[in-house]
Write an enzyme that holds these catalytic residues in place. Structure first.
Site, PDB file in Angstrom:
ATOM      1  N   GLY A 157      28.396  20.253  99.604  1.00 54.86           N
ATOM      2  CA  GLY A 157      27.914  19.997 100.964  1.00 54.86           C
ATOM      3  C   GLY A 157      29.027  20.328 101.948  1.00 54.86           C
ATOM      4  O   GLY A 157      29.965  21.064 101.631  1.00 54.86           O
ATOM      5  N   ARG A 158      28.946  19.717 103.127  1.00 53.75           N
ATOM      6  CA  ARG A 158      29.926  20.049 104.178  1.00 53.75           C
ATOM      7  C   ARG A 158      31.344  19.649 103.784  1.00 53.75           C
ATOM      8  O   ARG A 158      32.296  20.358 104.117  1.00 53.75           O
ATOM      9  CB  ARG A 158      29.545  19.340 105.487  1.00 53.75           C
ATOM     10  CG  ARG A 158      28.190  19.763 106.005  1.00 53.75           C
ATOM     11  CD  ARG A 158      28.351  20.699 107.197  1.00 53.75           C
ATOM     12  NE  ARG A 158      27.072  21.293 107.550  1.00 53.75           N
ATOM     13  CZ  ARG A 158      26.135  20.692 108.279  1.00 53.75           C
ATOM     14  NH1 ARG A 158      26.355  19.478 108.732  1.00 53.75           N
ATOM     15  NH2 ARG A 158      25.011  21.299 108.550  1.00 53.75           N
ATOM     16  N   ARG A 179      23.184  21.781  93.762  1.00 49.76           N
ATOM     17  CA  ARG A 179      21.733  21.882  93.518  1.00 49.76           C
ATOM     18  C   ARG A 179      21.211  23.239  93.954  1.00 49.76           C
ATOM     19  O   ARG A 179      20.384  23.846  93.314  1.00 49.76           O
ATOM     20  CB  ARG A 179      21.001  20.797  94.314  1.00 49.76           C
ATOM     21  CG  ARG A 179      20.822  19.509  93.543  1.00 49.76           C
ATOM     22  CD  ARG A 179      20.105  18.531  94.399  1.00 49.76           C
ATOM     23  NE  ARG A 179      20.735  18.530  95.734  1.00 49.76           N
ATOM     24  CZ  ARG A 179      20.801  17.492  96.525  1.00 49.76           C
ATOM     25  NH1 ARG A 179      20.264  16.366  96.159  1.00 49.76           N
ATOM     26  NH2 ARG A 179      21.384  17.552  97.708  1.00 49.76           N
ATOM     27  N   ARG A 240      32.292   8.916  94.620  1.00 48.62           N
ATOM     28  CA  ARG A 240      31.887   7.533  94.389  1.00 48.62           C
ATOM     29  C   ARG A 240      32.271   7.118  92.984  1.00 48.62           C
ATOM     30  O   ARG A 240      32.177   7.923  92.042  1.00 48.62           O
ATOM     31  CB  ARG A 240      30.355   7.391  94.463  1.00 48.62           C
ATOM     32  CG  ARG A 240      29.798   7.104  95.805  1.00 48.62           C
ATOM     33  CD  ARG A 240      30.224   5.739  96.351  1.00 48.62           C
ATOM     34  NE  ARG A 240      29.673   5.564  97.672  1.00 48.62           N
ATOM     35  CZ  ARG A 240      30.212   6.053  98.797  1.00 48.62           C
ATOM     36  NH1 ARG A 240      31.348   6.713  98.773  1.00 48.62           N
ATOM     37  NH2 ARG A 240      29.623   5.854  99.964  1.00 48.62           N
ATOM     38  N   GLU A 269      34.687  -0.987  91.883  1.00 47.64           N
ATOM     39  CA  GLU A 269      35.780  -1.261  92.818  1.00 47.64           C
ATOM     40  C   GLU A 269      35.435  -2.466  93.701  1.00 47.64           C
ATOM     41  O   GLU A 269      34.252  -2.700  93.949  1.00 47.64           O
ATOM     42  CB  GLU A 269      36.077  -0.018  93.684  1.00 47.64           C
ATOM     43  CG  GLU A 269      34.916   0.413  94.562  1.00 47.64           C
ATOM     44  CD  GLU A 269      35.163   1.739  95.265  1.00 47.64           C
ATOM     45  OE1 GLU A 269      35.546   2.717  94.620  1.00 47.64           O
ATOM     46  OE2 GLU A 269      34.956   1.770  96.488  1.00 47.64           O
ATOM     47  N   HIS A 287      40.020   3.841  97.971  1.00 46.51           N
ATOM     48  CA  HIS A 287      38.821   4.302  98.691  1.00 46.51           C
ATOM     49  C   HIS A 287      39.111   4.460 100.197  1.00 46.51           C
ATOM     50  O   HIS A 287      38.493   3.782 101.027  1.00 46.51           O
ATOM     51  CB  HIS A 287      37.649   3.334  98.457  1.00 46.51           C
ATOM     52  CG  HIS A 287      36.308   3.988  98.727  1.00 46.51           C
ATOM     53  ND1 HIS A 287      35.140   3.617  98.102  1.00 46.51           N
ATOM     54  CD2 HIS A 287      35.962   4.997  99.560  1.00 46.51           C
ATOM     55  CE1 HIS A 287      34.144   4.353  98.546  1.00 46.51           C
ATOM     56  NE2 HIS A 287      34.623   5.196  99.435  1.00 46.51           N
ATOM     57  N   ILE A 288      40.021   5.372 100.498  1.00 46.82           N
ATOM     58  CA  ILE A 288      40.441   5.534 101.902  1.00 46.82           C
ATOM     59  C   ILE A 288      40.356   6.979 102.384  1.00 46.82           C
ATOM     60  O   ILE A 288      41.024   7.352 103.351  1.00 46.82           O
ATOM     61  CB  ILE A 288      41.883   4.999 102.104  1.00 46.82           C
ATOM     62  CG1 ILE A 288      42.882   5.660 101.122  1.00 46.82           C
ATOM     63  CG2 ILE A 288      41.922   3.482 101.972  1.00 46.82           C
ATOM     64  CD1 ILE A 288      44.339   5.327 101.410  1.00 46.82           C
TER      65      ILE A 288
HETATM   66  C1  GLV Z   1      32.888   6.738 102.043  1.00 49.05           C
HETATM   67  O1  GLV Z   1      32.989   6.591 100.875  1.00 49.05           O
HETATM   68  C2  GLV Z   1      31.728   7.289 102.671  1.00 49.05           C
HETATM   69  O2  GLV Z   1      30.685   7.435 102.023  1.00 49.05           O
HETATM   70  O3  GLV Z   1      31.825   7.607 103.854  1.00 49.05           O
END
Ligand code: GLV
Length: 340
Positions: A157-158, A179, A240, A269, A287-288
């Site tokens: 994706g983007r 996909r 994720r 997490e 997760h940053i």
């Molecule tokens: C972060 O994990 C988001 O989905 O923006």
């Protein structure tokens, strides 16, 4: 409705950004990060007209059962696996995410993690801070080079495209699996070639995961997939937790089946698999990937745009700009164009 509609914000954000709501809304912002139980969440949602939430708030049928006034759930994140869109849509509640405003920051961070793990920044810094730098050894701390190595991207994706564009500067060929095939003009701009998943796993020196977590993508990278990668390769997950089987990953890293990993997200997490914590060939971060000053503010602002539009205010009145479930507007219990 008498009085201003109430917006509940599930965590502290940026007061000056949130102030945009004040003209039309009563704002209740949680003063601390809290992990709400399902019942606590249900009580919060029952008491507001709009909610701005984050990824740790899992919202489905149980949490909205008493949410009779709730019109929109605006998610602070591009991913929305924490929202049960079917349940929200069936209840006529709109949902939005923060698509696009975070693409470049996340792509920067994907490279930060990948480079950091390739050049062993984490263990080298720990070693230095522990006072172990007594002499400089020429053959110590050797890492991986980037130039000429193949970057594989799963999910184009983007964000995947933004990551690919940066690879041109590093002299890395890019292959991707998605996909659907990207338009040729974008493939050319990203210098990226579509391959099947088997080829992606087999040929990538660095494998970057950028796909959403769905029932289909859960454990998309498990023991079998890891076994088909080069033992010299690195896995990077900025997408994720749950897309990778962390148990299998820890075993592959410990057993020399995979050279390294760089992970911003984890199954379960904020808990992290104890075997990953014990390994030096994996760079771990909490997760940053979208956490830059500008981007976290832009994400907050976009969530607010969605709320404002949902209530018929602002230039996009009636059309939340990053609405995820247009069907909710059709089935909505509310007169969407009322000015309250
Ligand atoms: C972060 O994990 C988001 O989905 O923006």
């Amino acid at each position: 409705m008498s009085g201003k509609p109430r917006v509940w914000i599930s965590r502290p954000t940026f007061p000056d950004v949130v102030a945009r709501l004040d003209e039309h809304f009563e704002v209740v912002e949680e003063p601390h990060e809290v992990k709400f139980s399902s019942a606590e969440l249900a009580a919060k949602l029952a008491d507001c007209d709009a909610a701005i939430v984050g990824l740790k708030e899992h919202i489905g049928a149980a949490e909205i059962a008493d949410a009779k006034r709730l019109r929109i759930v605006a998610n602070l994140g591009v991913g929305y696996d924490n929202l049960d869109l079917d349940a929200l849509t069936a209840a006529g509640i709109a949902a939005s995410n923060t698509a696009d405003v975070l693409n470049e920051s996340v792509a920067d961070y994907a490279w930060a993690l990948m480079l950091g793990a390739a050049r062993r920044v984490g263990p080298a810094e720990r070693w230095l801070r522990a006072g172990q730098w007594k002499a400089t050894e020429f053959t110590q701390w050797l890492g991986m080079d980037m130039r000429g190595r193949t970057l594989g991207i799963l999910g184009m994706g983007r964000i995947g495209q933004a990551i690919a564009r940066r690879a041109i500067g590093f002299g890395m060929p890019v292959i991707y699996h998605n996909r659907s095939r990207l338009p040729e003009s974008i493939e050319r701009e990203c210098a990226a070639r579509l391959v099947d998943k088997t080829t992606l796993l087999r040929e990538s020196d660095f494998l970057m995961l950028v796909l959403p977590l769905t029932a289909e993508s859960r454990h998309a990278i498990g023991a079998a997939e890891l076994a088909s990668m080069k033992p010299t390769a690195m896995l990077v997950n900025i997408a994720r937790g749950g897309i990778v089987d962390d148990d299998a990953l820890a075993a592959a890293l410990a057993g020399g089946k995979l050279a390294a990993a760089a992970l911003d997200v984890f199954e379960g997490e904020p808990a992290v698999h104890p075997s990953l914590l014990a390994l030096d060939n994996v760079l771990l971060s909490p997760h940053i990937a979208s956490a830059s000053h500008g981007t976290r503010r832009a994400m907050t602002s976009l969530a607010i745009d969605n709320v404002i539009a949902m209530f018929g205010f602002g230039p996009q009145a009636g059309r939340p700009p990053t609405l995820l479930n247009p069907a909710a507007l059709v089935s909505s219990r509310f007169d969407l164009h009322s000015k309250n």
